[in-house]
Design a protein around this motif. Structure first.
Motif, short mmCIF file in Angstrom:
data_model
loop_
_atom_site.label_atom_id
_atom_site.label_comp_id
_atom_site.label_asym_id
_atom_site.label_seq_id
_atom_site.Cartn_x
_atom_site.Cartn_y
_atom_site.Cartn_z
N TYR A 23 21.73 -41.16 -85.15
CA TYR A 23 22.33 -40.58 -83.95
C TYR A 23 21.37 -39.63 -83.24
O TYR A 23 21.74 -38.98 -82.26
N THR A 29 13.08 -25.44 -84.68
CA THR A 29 13.72 -26.72 -84.87
C THR A 29 12.76 -27.79 -84.36
O THR A 29 11.60 -27.54 -84.12
N GLY A 62 12.84 -32.43 -83.41
CA GLY A 62 12.05 -33.02 -84.44
C GLY A 62 12.15 -32.24 -85.77
O GLY A 62 13.05 -31.46 -85.97
N GLU A 63 11.22 -32.51 -86.62
CA GLU A 63 11.20 -31.80 -87.89
C GLU A 63 10.14 -30.68 -87.81
O GLU A 63 8.95 -30.98 -87.74
N THR A 80 15.85 -24.94 -88.78
CA THR A 80 16.72 -26.07 -89.10
C THR A 80 15.80 -27.22 -89.50
O THR A 80 14.85 -27.55 -88.76
N THR A 81 16.06 -27.80 -90.66
CA THR A 81 15.13 -28.77 -91.23
C THR A 81 15.88 -29.85 -91.99
O THR A 81 17.01 -29.62 -92.42
N SER A 107 19.85 -30.15 -93.08
CA SER A 107 20.75 -31.22 -92.65
C SER A 107 20.88 -32.26 -93.74
O SER A 107 19.88 -32.72 -94.30
N MET A 157 27.65 -34.90 -80.98
CA MET A 157 27.66 -34.70 -79.52
C MET A 157 27.14 -35.94 -78.81
O MET A 157 26.21 -36.60 -79.29
N MET A 172 18.18 -36.15 -79.26
CA MET A 172 18.21 -34.78 -79.77
C MET A 172 16.85 -34.34 -80.32
O MET A 172 16.54 -33.15 -80.29
N1 SAM Z 1 14.95 -32.20 -88.18
C1 SAM Z 1 15.73 -31.05 -88.35
C2 SAM Z 1 17.08 -31.38 -88.97
O1 SAM Z 1 17.44 -32.55 -89.02
O2 SAM Z 1 17.75 -30.45 -89.40
C3 SAM Z 1 15.91 -30.25 -87.09
C4 SAM Z 1 16.16 -30.99 -85.81
S1 SAM Z 1 17.72 -31.80 -85.71
C5 SAM Z 1 17.66 -32.41 -84.04
C6 SAM Z 1 18.82 -30.43 -85.65
C7 SAM Z 1 20.27 -30.73 -85.93
O3 SAM Z 1 20.80 -31.52 -84.88
C8 SAM Z 1 20.51 -31.55 -87.21
O4 SAM Z 1 21.44 -30.84 -88.02
C9 SAM Z 1 21.10 -32.84 -86.72
O5 SAM Z 1 22.04 -33.36 -87.62
C10 SAM Z 1 21.75 -32.39 -85.42
N2 SAM Z 1 21.97 -33.46 -84.45
C11 SAM Z 1 21.10 -34.39 -84.00
N3 SAM Z 1 21.69 -35.18 -83.09
C12 SAM Z 1 22.97 -34.73 -82.93
C13 SAM Z 1 24.07 -35.10 -82.14
N4 SAM Z 1 24.02 -36.11 -81.27
N5 SAM Z 1 25.23 -34.40 -82.27
C14 SAM Z 1 25.32 -33.36 -83.13
N6 SAM Z 1 24.31 -32.94 -83.90
C15 SAM Z 1 23.14 -33.62 -83.81
#
Ligand code: SAM
Ligand code: SF4
Length: 323
Positions: free
Chosen positions: A26, A65, A67-68, A94-95, A118, A188, A318
């Protein structure tokens, strides 16, 4: 500082890369992805300069945050430099955990204040499917390492209809057995998120209550986010619910974002942004940069508008925005 709606803006999420070691279904497209060319990424000096101007405006918390974030080399060094900026009280990250595993002591030494990790499934095959190749053992190791080292850990779970609904209770149990909070975040409709159906947060709450019994309310302070928390009987940590779409929390939104290519983004679902990288590379002064950031924050959109039409809806995935 306060914006024109009277909201206190104290928190910035800085994306330091749009690249990632995983490709969650997603969050990123399966194939291809026009990654931002390295020369367009904010340099660490530019990130520090931006954070320093923001600290002057009252930003107190920085979250890295992507990406990673751990996929960009020097991430932990950046944390220690951000932590030294006057006015910045907390630097968090956030990782997905896989690349942080084995580096928790370094992260603590750098000054990392807490970490959000996550994890959307515990079943190895499903985790691999949702992340397109990830190994859930790597994440679990990171979670244990961080919790054992005394770092404050929040786990982020995004429930997706028909995909990981059967994992939610098992994931919640991590908060029973370990000193971690597990937060369920409503999917989202941003970028690739539009291809999937969310499990509404009220439904997640109903299931957790049905499984664990009526929980105690938990009004302790859990950080700068919009989650509401409960503590089921016998749990060490708490369970958080973030109804990003169905329970709009825009009226108390406290955050802005900086994308990895240096755009100050005022709201998740609006493209409106300010090109800080362009300004810095054209030789602006700190005072000019601060003025532009102040003006942008003042005019932060009133709400994300996920449930209605907005003029400039966000279309990027995202990983480009930082979550
Ligand atoms: N790579 C890191 C991670 O996964 O935690 C940080 C970046 S990631 C974009 C940050 C958070 O956004 C993660 O917890 C991920 O699950 C969440 N995320 C990504 N796409 C999303 C969406 N469409 N709706 C809600 N949360 C989303
Ligand atoms: Fe990578 Fe995080 Fe997006 Fe998953 S959610 S693809 S780990 S940036």
């Amino acid at each position: 500082m306060k914006d024109l709606q009277g909201r206190s803006i104290e928190y910035v999420r800085i994306s330091i890369t749009d690249r990632c070691n995983l490709r969650c279904i997603y969050c990123m497209p399966e194939k291809g992805n026009d990654f931002i060319p390295p020369e367009q990424l904010l340099t660490f000096d530019e990130i520090l300069r931006t954070a320093s101007c923001m600290a002057g405006l009252g930003i107190r918390v920085v979250r890295l945050t992507g990406g990673e974030p751990m996929a960009r080399s020097g991430c932990l060094d950046l944390i220690s430099k951000l932590k030294r900026i006057e006015g910045i009280d907390r630097v968090t990250m956030t990782t997905n955990g896989a690349l942080l595993r084995g580096h928790i002591e370094e992260a603590l030494a750098a000054g990392l204040s807490s970490v959000n990790i996550s994890i959307d499934a515990l079943t190895p095959e499903l985790y691999a499917e949702m992340t397109r190749g990830g190994n859930v053992e790597d994440v679990l190791e990171c979670i244990h390492e961080a919790a054992d080292a005394g770092l404050k850990v929040n786990l982020n779970v995004v429930p997706v209809k028909g995909i990981n609904e059967g994992e939610l209770e098992g994931l919640a149990l991590l908060a029973r057995d370990m000193p971690v909070d597990v937060r369920f975040i409503e999917l989202m409709p941003v970028g690739c998120g539009k291809n999937f159906e969310p499990v509404r947060i009220d439904e997640v709450k109903r299931r957790i209550t049905a499984f664990f019994g009526e929980p105690e309310a938990d009004d302790d302070f859990h950080g700068m986010g919009p989650a509401s928390y409960v503590k089921p009987h016998g749990f060490t940590g708490s369970i958080g619910f973030i109804g990003a779409v169905s329970h709009g929390f825009c009226s108390c939104c406290n955050r802005v974002r900086v994308t990895s290519d240096g755009m100050l983004k005022l709201c998740l679902n609006h493209q409106a942004s300010v090109n800080l990288r362009g300004m810095m590379r054209s030789g602006c002064t700190d005072s000019e940069l601060t003025d532009v950031i102040r003006e942008a924050i003042l005019n932060k959109p009133m709400e994300h508008g996920f449930l209605q039409e907005v003029e400039d809806p966000e279309f990027r995935c995202m990983n480009r925005i930082g979550g």
